[in-house]
Design an enzyme around this catalytic site. Structure first.
Site, PDB file in Angstrom:
ATOM      1  CE  LYS A  30      -2.905  22.023  21.123  1.00 51.19           C
ATOM      2  NZ  LYS A  30      -1.915  22.079  22.182  1.00 51.19           N
TER       3      LYS A  30
ATOM      4  CE  LYS B  68      -1.825  14.775  17.620  1.00 48.30           C
ATOM      5  NZ  LYS B  68      -0.703  15.295  18.296  1.00 48.30           N
TER       6      LYS B  68
ATOM      7  CE  LYS C 146      -2.664  16.889  26.214  1.00 45.72           C
ATOM      8  NZ  LYS C 146      -2.047  17.664  25.117  1.00 45.72           N
TER       9      LYS C 146
HETATM   10  P1  AMP Z   1       0.671  15.959  23.810  1.00 41.63           P
HETATM   11  O1  AMP Z   1      -0.425  15.040  24.224  1.00 41.63           O
HETATM   12  O2  AMP Z   1       0.392  16.632  22.513  1.00 41.63           O
HETATM   13  O3  AMP Z   1       1.115  16.885  24.899  1.00 41.63           O
HETATM   14  O4  AMP Z   1       1.923  15.024  23.500  1.00 41.63           O
HETATM   15  C1  AMP Z   1       2.738  14.417  24.501  1.00 41.63           C
HETATM   16  C2  AMP Z   1       3.659  13.414  23.832  1.00 41.63           C
HETATM   17  O5  AMP Z   1       2.903  12.310  23.313  1.00 41.63           O
HETATM   18  C3  AMP Z   1       4.444  13.964  22.647  1.00 41.63           C
HETATM   19  O6  AMP Z   1       5.729  13.391  22.668  1.00 41.63           O
HETATM   20  C4  AMP Z   1       3.691  13.482  21.441  1.00 41.63           C
HETATM   21  O7  AMP Z   1       4.548  13.298  20.330  1.00 41.63           O
HETATM   22  C5  AMP Z   1       3.155  12.132  21.906  1.00 41.63           C
HETATM   23  N1  AMP Z   1       1.855  11.845  21.262  1.00 41.63           N
HETATM   24  C6  AMP Z   1       0.700  12.544  21.407  1.00 41.63           C
HETATM   25  N2  AMP Z   1      -0.305  11.993  20.684  1.00 41.63           N
HETATM   26  C7  AMP Z   1       0.246  10.912  20.063  1.00 41.63           C
HETATM   27  C8  AMP Z   1      -0.282   9.910  19.175  1.00 41.63           C
HETATM   28  N3  AMP Z   1      -1.568   9.900  18.823  1.00 41.63           N
HETATM   29  N4  AMP Z   1       0.573   8.948  18.748  1.00 41.63           N
HETATM   30  C9  AMP Z   1       1.872   8.922  19.129  1.00 41.63           C
HETATM   31  N5  AMP Z   1       2.426   9.835  19.959  1.00 41.63           N
HETATM   32  C10 AMP Z   1       1.637  10.814  20.429  1.00 41.63           C
END
Ligand code: AMP
Length: 317
Positions: free
Chosen positions: A98, A179, A182
């Site tokens: 980030k 991966k 957002k």
């Molecule tokens: P974040 O979007 O980084 O705030 O992540 C929120 C939740 O979604 C966390 O538990 C992450 O581990 C899960 N997560 C985010 N991106 C992925 C992805 N591409 N695949 C699987 N889990 C994800």
């Protein structure tokens, strides 16, 4: 929120709440690390709460609230920052990623995992059901809890990370070595509220490879394996067995799209109904915050007292 958040995290939370006491918060304090526009932050907090409710978090079974409404999170975060090492925080790959992409890097972005540790430890949490990408942060949270307990005596439950078997790592449909994340403008990210036509288009254009062989092999066939992984997570079958049903990429893409559309349609419909009633969302969040505070305040008091901070009240000793 996108398909990765849903398959890697939220869907499991909805399942787990029938066997476990779940505590979930919309992390608006974490969002501040990148200085969002205030009106946008407010809207996004409400929208995320509506999404979690639509995706199956039941406020009767679980505790759902906005992080900033329970001030114990910010307060315990300071104790966590004083327990985490500078070197440990510097090694966090999410911070490196980030900060490399940002012009302004806030101190909050650096100490983000300390606030995350507070989020977890305040609730005597046994299990942290998040995706594989959070492995390093949960590991750090465990280290901080152990160090605090060692320094000041038993204070926190040391939590375990539970990674879902399927959907733990959903990859970008256009760049399957990255991966899904957002950046919704990316044609490789499938939003949770996306209309079926758009979901179908994105799967149709998903990047695969040129050898034409349908096989689950994330290393050498990331695109095809991602499609298999998504279809497997949506249908509750192992990806290797799903691979056996296909000999061509076209049908695999369209079946993966159909499965995702079927999975997300009820979420989208509930969201549109719920988001027209923001007063109800705010009410549910306030009830959740009251429930959360009961547990959080007791844990914070224990941590404060063990660390040698004097009681907040006038009572002495
Ligand atoms: P974040 O979007 O980084 O705030 O992540 C929120 C939740 O979604 C966390 O538990 C992450 O581990 C899960 N997560 C985010 N991106 C992925 C992805 N591409 N695949 C699987 N889990 C994800």
């Amino acid at each position: 929120m996108h398909l990765g958040n849903y398959l890697g995290a939220v869907r499991n939370w909805a399942d787990l709440q029938h066997s476990h006491q779940g505590v979930y918060c919309v992390v608006d304090l974490h969002a501040l690390t990148t200085a969002p526009d205030p009106a946008e932050l407010r809207d996004n907090t409400m929208a995320t709460a509506a999404l979690l409710l639509s995706a199956g978090i039941d406020p009767e079974l679980s505790t759902l609230f906005a992080q900033s409404a329970v001030s114990e999170h910010a307060e315990l975060a300071w104790l966590m920052e004083c327990t985490a090492g500078f070197g440990e925080l510097r090694r966090m790959t999410q911070f490196k990623d980030k900060s490399d992409r940002s012009e302004f890097v806030s101190a909050g972005l650096f100490t983000y995992p300390a606030l995350q540790a507070a989020d977890i430890l305040l609730y005597d949490t046994d299990l942290v059901p998040v995706g594989d990408d959070q492995r390093q942060h949960v590991e750090l949270c465990r280290d901080i809890a152990e160090r605090f307990n060692h320094r000041y005596g038993e204070t926190f439950v040391v939590p375990a990370h539970v990674i879902p078997k399927a959907g733990a790592r959903v990859m970008d449909l256009q760049n399957p070595q990255d991966k899904m994340s957002k950046s919704m403008e990316s044609p490789g990210t499938v939003g949770l509220l996306e209309e079926p036509e758009s979901v179908a288009r994105k799967f149709k254009r998903a990047v695969t490879d040129s050898d034409g062989d349908v096989r689950y092999d994330p290393e050498s066939k990331p695109g095809v394996s991602n499609l298999l992984g998504i279809l497997a997570a949506a249908s509750g079958r192992p990806p290797e067995s799903v691979a056996g049903d296909y000999s061509q990429y076209g049908p695999l893409k369209s079946d993966a799209a159909d499965a995702v559309i079927e999975l997300l349609s009820p979420v989208r419909e509930r969201y549109h109904a719920l988001s027209s009633d923001p007063a109800e969302i705010a009410r549910l969040l306030a009830v959740g915050a009251d429930k959360a505070r009961e547990v959080a305040s007791a844990t914070l008091e224990r941590a404060r007292s063990n660390a040698g901070l004097i009681p907040r009240t006038h009572r002495w000793p």
